[in-house]
Structures are given as C-alpha cells and as structure tokens.
Design an enzyme around this catalytic site. Structure first.
Site, PDB file in Angstrom:
ATOM      1  N   ARG A 129       0.843  -1.196   0.000  1.00  0.00           N
ATOM      2  CA  ARG A 129       0.000   0.000   0.000  1.00  0.00           C
ATOM      3  C   ARG A 129       0.877   1.244   0.000  1.00  0.00           C
ATOM      4  NH1 ARG A 129      -1.722   0.813   4.386  1.00  0.00           N
ATOM      5  NH2 ARG A 129      -1.013  -1.029   5.500  1.00  0.00           N
TER       6      ARG A 129
ATOM      7  N   HIS B 221      -9.817  -2.211  12.084  1.00  0.00           N
ATOM      8  CA  HIS B 221      -8.754  -3.082  11.554  1.00  0.00           C
ATOM      9  C   HIS B 221      -8.488  -4.175  12.588  1.00  0.00           C
ATOM     10  CE1 HIS B 221      -4.413  -3.234   9.697  1.00  0.00           C
ATOM     11  NE2 HIS B 221      -5.199  -4.122   9.157  1.00  0.00           N
TER      12      HIS B 221
ATOM     13  N   SER C 299      -0.718  -3.399  10.467  1.00  0.00           N
ATOM     14  CA  SER C 299      -0.411  -4.304   9.366  1.00  0.00           C
ATOM     15  C   SER C 299       0.869  -5.086   9.648  1.00  0.00           C
ATOM     16  CB  SER C 299      -0.236  -3.509   8.074  1.00  0.00           C
ATOM     17  OG  SER C 299      -1.423  -2.798   7.812  1.00  0.00           O
TER      18      SER C 299
ATOM     19  N   CYS D  33       1.512  -7.217  11.938  1.00  0.00           N
ATOM     20  CA  CYS D  33       1.863  -7.330  13.357  1.00  0.00           C
ATOM     21  C   CYS D  33       1.160  -8.492  14.040  1.00  0.00           C
ATOM     22  CB  CYS D  33       1.570  -6.024  14.084  1.00  0.00           C
ATOM     23  SG  CYS D  33       2.722  -4.728  13.620  1.00  0.00           S
TER      24      CYS D  33
HETATM   25  P1  GTP Z   1      -1.839  -7.660   7.673  1.00  0.00           P
HETATM   26  O1  GTP Z   1      -2.382  -8.715   6.788  1.00  0.00           O
HETATM   27  O2  GTP Z   1      -0.825  -6.808   7.009  1.00  0.00           O
HETATM   28  O3  GTP Z   1      -2.906  -6.831   8.306  1.00  0.00           O
HETATM   29  O4  GTP Z   1      -0.939  -8.410   8.808  1.00  0.00           O
HETATM   30  P2  GTP Z   1      -1.331  -9.225  10.124  1.00  0.00           P
HETATM   31  O5  GTP Z   1      -1.565  -8.286  11.251  1.00  0.00           O
HETATM   32  O6  GTP Z   1      -2.402 -10.214   9.826  1.00  0.00           O
HETATM   33  O7  GTP Z   1       0.041  -9.995  10.468  1.00  0.00           O
HETATM   34  P3  GTP Z   1       0.453 -11.540  10.332  1.00  0.00           P
HETATM   35  O8  GTP Z   1      -0.328 -12.418  11.268  1.00  0.00           O
HETATM   36  O9  GTP Z   1       0.436 -11.907   8.908  1.00  0.00           O
HETATM   37  O10 GTP Z   1       1.947 -11.511  10.870  1.00  0.00           O
HETATM   38  C1  GTP Z   1       2.925 -10.672  10.317  1.00  0.00           C
HETATM   39  C2  GTP Z   1       4.301 -11.088  10.754  1.00  0.00           C
HETATM   40  O11 GTP Z   1       4.400 -11.123  12.175  1.00  0.00           O
HETATM   41  C3  GTP Z   1       4.686 -12.487  10.270  1.00  0.00           C
HETATM   42  O12 GTP Z   1       6.019 -12.449   9.820  1.00  0.00           O
HETATM   43  C4  GTP Z   1       4.578 -13.341  11.505  1.00  0.00           C
HETATM   44  O13 GTP Z   1       5.444 -14.426  11.447  1.00  0.00           O
HETATM   45  C5  GTP Z   1       4.902 -12.365  12.639  1.00  0.00           C
HETATM   46  N1  GTP Z   1       4.185 -12.732  13.888  1.00  0.00           N
HETATM   47  C6  GTP Z   1       2.872 -12.997  14.020  1.00  0.00           C
HETATM   48  N2  GTP Z   1       2.557 -13.342  15.288  1.00  0.00           N
HETATM   49  C7  GTP Z   1       3.703 -13.275  15.993  1.00  0.00           C
HETATM   50  C8  GTP Z   1       4.038 -13.521  17.368  1.00  0.00           C
HETATM   51  O14 GTP Z   1       3.200 -13.866  18.211  1.00  0.00           O
HETATM   52  N3  GTP Z   1       5.346 -13.340  17.717  1.00  0.00           N
HETATM   53  C9  GTP Z   1       6.289 -12.950  16.809  1.00  0.00           C
HETATM   54  N4  GTP Z   1       7.533 -12.790  17.254  1.00  0.00           N
HETATM   55  N5  GTP Z   1       6.019 -12.737  15.506  1.00  0.00           N
HETATM   56  C10 GTP Z   1       4.747 -12.890  15.093  1.00  0.00           C
HETATM   57  C1  SPV Z   2      -2.636  -4.505   5.535  1.00  0.00           C
HETATM   58  O1  SPV Z   2      -1.670  -3.897   5.055  1.00  0.00           O
HETATM   59  O2  SPV Z   2      -3.117  -4.231   6.666  1.00  0.00           O
HETATM   60  C2  SPV Z   2      -3.228  -5.625   4.790  1.00  0.00           C
HETATM   61  C3  SPV Z   2      -2.832  -5.814   3.399  1.00  0.00           C
HETATM   62  O3  SPV Z   2      -4.085  -6.320   5.316  1.00  0.00           O
HETATM   63  S1  SPV Z   2      -3.632  -4.692   2.339  1.00  0.00           S
HETATM   64  O4  SPV Z   2      -4.830  -5.332   1.822  1.00  0.00           O
HETATM   65  O5  SPV Z   2      -2.723  -4.388   1.260  1.00  0.00           O
HETATM   66  O6  SPV Z   2      -4.011  -3.519   3.073  1.00  0.00           O
HETATM   67 MN    MN Z   3      -4.470  -5.635   7.473  1.00  0.00          MN
END
Ligand code: GTP
Ligand code: SPV
Ligand code: MN
Length: 589
Positions: free
Chosen positions: A69, A226, A248, A250
């Site tokens: 984004r 979100h 995002s 996280c």
């Molecule tokens: P968006 O789709 O962008 O909104 O991301 P999200 O918030 O769904 O994050 P996602 O669960 O995909 O995790 C993003 C990154 O954080 C990945 O590389 C994971 O491996 C890492 N991660 C997720 N949960 C944890 C955790 O509990 N501990 C650590 N150290 N890393 C984590």
């Molecule tokens: C984010 O960035 O929080 C996502 C991916 O979930 S996007 O759809 O590109 O916003």
């Molecule tokens: Mn997201």
C-alpha cells in the site's frame, strides 16, 4: 444484469472517461471465473501452478514498484481539510475527480471493463453493504472473487437502491508517480489509479470496509475496525469472542488462527477464526457489542507462514489460492517463501522472476510483503459463526503493536475511556505492508492510522460515544505486545500458539475469575497468573515482560502529548484527562 439506474448511470459515466472496448459483468459463476483464469494465463498475467499439489492455485508477479500500500498517495477527498483531519492526505473533491479521472482517461482503450458487484458481509443481511468495482485487471477480479461475495445475486439484492459504494480501478501504466487511491466518503466513491497491489485495488477491503465504512459508522453509530475476530473455547466454558487490532503485519492472521500448545489442547482449549483483518462492530438488540467479518477471504502475509507458525493459514493456501510475489520452485512448479521451511529450492525464480538459488543466494526470494489470497472456507479452524449474519458478541477488545521496549506483554484498561486512550496512543514499528522504511516507531491509533476515512479526532470522540452507548455492556479493553526484545535483540516472548497463555488471563479477567495487580499504567497480571506450564519460558523472562519502567513510560507520555497536539480542539476532553491521570499515577507511584 440490472435495471438499477444509478448503477447504469455510473457505468456509462466511467465508460465515457476510460473508454473500454467492451464491458463484462462478473456473474460469480465458476465457469466465468475459470475462463478468466485461462485468459489471464494466456496473457501471462498469472501463472498456473502444479495442479496436483496446489489445485486451483496461481502465481502473480507484480511490477516491482507496486508491492505494498502507498500511504503517501492515499487520499481522503472531503469538502474541507478539517473533515479529513491532520492524519490523512487531503484533496478537495472537485480537484481530486479532475486529477484522477484525468489520469484514468482512455486508459481502458482496447481493454475490457469488468463490472464486479460485491457484498461486504452476508448478502442481504441487515449489516451487509454493497459495492460495485469497475476494473481493467483480471487479477483484481480473481482476487475480489475470493476476498468478497461476488455475483449477480448481489445486484438482485440491490434492486433499484442507490445505496452502494462506487469503485473505479484503472491499472494505467502502473506509474508510481501517478499512483493515487482517492476516497470520497460523502459520495461513497473510490478511485484508484496506477496500481495493481492488494490494498490499493481490492476496493472492498481497506478502501471500502475501513475508510468509507468508518465514515458510515460514525454517522450510523457503529465501528469499522482493523481487527481480527476469534472465538475461544475453554474447558467448562461457552465459546467467547474477542477482537484485536494490531497494525499491518503485526500478527492478526496468526492470532486469529492460533493453535494452542499441547498442554492447552489436552485440557480442551480450541480457537476458532471468525476474521483476520477487518471487523464491523455494532450494538446488538441485547445491548452488547457484536462483530462481523465483512470479508470472505484472507489476504495474508506469506513470509513466516509455516506448518509450525500457522498451520491453519498454510492449509488455507493449499487450494484455490492466488500467491503474489513469492518464489516459484521450478522443479515442481510450486511456491516457496522465507520461513516456509528450511529447504529453499535451488532451481527457482525469485519474486521478480529472476533465476534464484535458495541455497546460495544472499537475496530474499519472496518479497517481505508477498501475500496469499485464500478463501476463508479453506481454513480448518473457521468458526461455525463465520456465516452468521448477526456476527458474534465481543467480550474483550485487544490493542497491540510491535514494540521492542517499554510495552509489557499485557495490561488491562481501567475503564472504557482509559481503553480508548490506550488505543489512541498505540505506536508500532513500521512493516513492509506499506511502502517506506521499516522498523520506524510510528503512532498508529487503533491500528487505523492509514485507514480512518475522516478526522481522527472525531474518530476518538466516536469511540468515547460508543462506550457511553454500551454502558455496563462495554467489553473490557486490553493491550498486548508480543515483540519485546532482550539485549541481543531477540524476542523474549515465544509468541504464536503460546499467546493463548495471555488470552487465557484476558478471559479470566472478563469473567472475574482472577484478581489483577494495580499499576500506574493499568491492571496487570500477577506473575503467578500467567500459566507457564510446559512453556519453557523462564520466570525471569516473564518478569522482564511484565516490567513497567516508569522513566520510559514518562518519556512515552511526552510522545503521546506531542502526537495529541496535532488534533487541537478535536481531541476529546476524556483523552486529555486520561493522559493527565497517567502522568499523575506515574509520578506518584
Ligand atoms: P496484515 O495482513 O498486514 O494486516 O498483517 P497481520 O496483522 O495479519 O500480520 P500476520 O499475522 O500476517 O503476521 C505478520 C508477521 O508477524 C509475520 O512475519 C509473523 O510471522 C509475525 N508474527 C505474528 N505473530 C507473531 C508472534 O506472536 N510473535 C512474533 N515474534 N512474531 C509474530
Ligand atoms: C494490511 O496492510 O493491513 C493488509 C494488506 O491487510 S492490504 O490489503 O494491502 O491492506
Ligand atoms: Mn491488514
């Protein structure tokens, strides 16, 4: 497909500007989608993967300038700058329409205009909302068909109403200097030009379900957030639901699909995923807060997803999934990314399509923001309530960010307004989900900084107001941090499945099953109340994770004060008072 005059008028207007060779209505049928996949493969827009190992799966490589984004080019277009507020980019609507439609002019020449009617939420349910996206990109059509509920039935439900969100996406030349994602909340309109990346072009997602919907929610007394939604079944208890807002990349997808460690599974703990990115929350007839996931798919971060970290997500990607910007293993035409396993392919193409050897290359093979687009239905732990149009009642709201220091593993707000304060002062280190430098600590209130469609000061007031409307039914609010590091820079908390140990305490608090410690920042667990059974986590590490460093916190309050100052008179009194009280408690501790 429809006689709806507002729909036909919008399409005619847009046709006269972008000038397509023809118009194709997306009816939602598998037959039409399959034909589109075939066309996209022929045009090299997507690559068909090994259909035995990954049935229905495809790979897409985007333009290397178009991988995340673009927040600096995402704009809220309202009559006054004040309506967009100090945290959004703002353009005056007339200027914005002229500018972006000028860029889109004739950009569909010799191309087809695809008309995608879609619903966010269960079609026809009271809390669902309809959008129509026009696009010249088959990749966008195929993604929308996974991420939302698409088809002719949506037009039937719409009838002759003009209550729907207009969307125009024009790929143009994918020129990053002319890339804009414009939102017109008053007109329920979104125009996106010069990108083909996820959040910029899947207009149902961040553009509609957060930016436009947050504006609707303010007017109609609900919240578009979100947030993931998960259900947790604990032994001897009924399933409870919580929402969590993390910025995002996280950890939302990971938390939403958490698999408890064995010791917890044996006791009967189980987590169900309702949603991994977006929640629409409203006050139900019973006075409680209810949440739906308006989406129908996962647009998840690929790197780091493995059978060990998140088997539910990985299994979700094994069929009918589109992979974007990952490694292509040429030996068996499958996909790979960093963190999938310890066995990178040697005969492969990296995310840009260049030859890549995972054993010898020092470069990453997959882009850090490479993604999978997978149907929710694929998820082994999808909640039986996912399809419930009423959604699920929420027991707790959790905020969290990526913080190497200061923020403890978990703490609880003293009240709803203190919880809103905690959400509003959330900061987190930036990630690859948005263009720009990563690892920079930034304020990101409620993880909504890039997604709030109106003045964020008014958004804080709206949160305060929702708490007043909920009264005694308001869920408790918590803050978590999985990302605290030690002197060596390693994460102290193991995270992922182990996060259930924190969730367990949170639910105990919601059900008044455990006492907490009062600290200047809020309620915190006594160390004995975080169950470390069979975790391998050292007692002294837990102490570190639960530490409250007064001087670091006083420093934190300085940063919050500075951040708050941008909202001027829009900052609700309640939040100013909460900040003052926090400083007082820290100084008098
Ligand atoms: P968006 O789709 O962008 O909104 O991301 P999200 O918030 O769904 O994050 P996602 O669960 O995909 O995790 C993003 C990154 O954080 C990945 O590389 C994971 O491996 C890492 N991660 C997720 N949960 C944890 C955790 O509990 N501990 C650590 N150290 N890393 C984590
Ligand atoms: C984010 O960035 O929080 C996502 C991916 O979930 S996007 O759809 O590109 O916003
Ligand atoms: Mn997201």
């Amino acid at each position: 497909m429809t006689k709806n005059s507002s729909v036909l008028k919008f399409i005619e207007e847009m046709k006269s500007i972008v000038n397509p060779k023809d118009v194709v209505w997306i009816d939602g049928s598998e037959k039409q989608l399959e034909a589109l996949r075939k066309t996209a493969c022929e045009k090299n827009e997507i690559i068909k993967l090994n259909q035995e190992k990954l049935p229905g799966c495809y790979l897409r490589r985007t333009n290397p300038n178009d991988v995340a984004r673009t927040e600096s080019r995402t704009i809220i277009c309202t009559p006054t700058k004040e309506e967009a507020g100090p945290t959004n980019n703002w353009w005056e609507p007339k200027y914005a329409y002229e500018k972006v439609l000028g860029i889109a002019k004739n950009s569909y020449e010799n191309k087809t205009m695809y008309v995608i009617p879609y619903s966010m939420g269960i079609p026809g349910s009271t809390f669902a909302k309809i959008g129509i996206e026009l696009t010249d990109s088959i990749y966008t059509v195929l993604n929308m068909a996974i991420m939302t509920r698409v088809g002719k039935n949506i037009l039937d439900i719409l009838g002759d109403s003009d209550d729907w969100v207009r969307g125009l996406h024009a790929t143009c030349d994918v020129d990053e200097e002319k890339r804009y994602v414009c939102h017109f909340p008053q007109d329920k309109t979104i125009i996106s030009v010069n990108s083909e990346y996820g959040g910029n072009v899947l207009l149902g997602k961040k553009c509609f379900a957060l930016r436009i919907a947050s504006y609707m929610g303010k007017k109609e007394n609900w919240l578009a957030e979100h947030m993931l939604i998960l259900g947790i079944k604990r032994p001897g208890c009924e399933t409870k639901y919580v929402c969590a807002a993390f910025p995002s990349a996280c950890g939302k997808t990971n938390f939403a699909m958490l698999i408890p460690p064995e010791i917890y599974r044996k006791k009967g703990y189980k987590v169900w995923c309702v949603g991994d990115d977006i929640s629409w929350l409203r006050i139900g007839k019973d006075g409680r807060l209810w949440a739906i996931n308006p989406e129908n798919g996962f647009f998840g971060v690929a790197p780091g997803t493995s059978m060990k970290s998140n088997p539910n997500a990985l299994i979700s990607t094994q069929k009918n999934t589109i992979f974007t910007n990952v490694v292509q293993n040429l030996d068996d035409n499958t996909v790979w990314w960093e963190g999938l396993d310890k066995n990178p392919p040697e005969n492969a193409l990296d995310w840009k399509g260049n030859p890549w050897n995972g054993k010898t290359s020092s470069e990453k093979g997959a882009h850090p923001n490479s993604r999978f687009t997978a149907p929710t239905k694929n998820c082994p732990c999808l909640s039986p309530e996912f399809d419930n149009p009423e959604g699920v009642p929420i027991s707790a709201i959790i905020f969290g960010g990526r913080r190497a220091h200061t923020m403890p593993l978990v703490y609880e707000a003293l009240s709803w307004s203190h919880g809103v304060f905690i959400g509003s002062s959330l900061s987190s280190e930036s990630t690859a989900a948005s263009t720009g430098k990563t690892g920079v600590l930034k304020h990101n209130p409620m993880a909504m900084m890039p997604f709030c469609g109106y003045n964020m000061g008014d958004y804080f007031s709206h949160w305060i107001k929702m708490g007043k409307m909920l009264g005694k039914n308001a869920p408790k609010i918590f803050n978590v941090n999985w990302f605290k590091t030690n002197e060596k820079g390693d994460f102290i908390w193991p995270g992922y499945g182990e996060n259930i140990r924190v969730l367990d305490w949170i639910l105990d608090r919601c059900e008044n099953k455990t006492k907490a410690k009062s600290t200047p920042i809020g309620y915190m667990p006594h160390e004995r109340d975080i169950n470390l059974e069979e975790s391998g986590i050292k007692k002294e590490d837990l102490s570190k994770l639960l530490e409250v460093d007064t001087s670091a916190w006083l420093n934190e309050t300085e940063k919050i004060k500075e951040f708050y100052s941008i909202f001027k008179e829009k900052l609700p009194r309640e939040l100013q008072d909460e900040l003052k009280s926090l400083i007082f408690r820290l100084k008098n501790n």
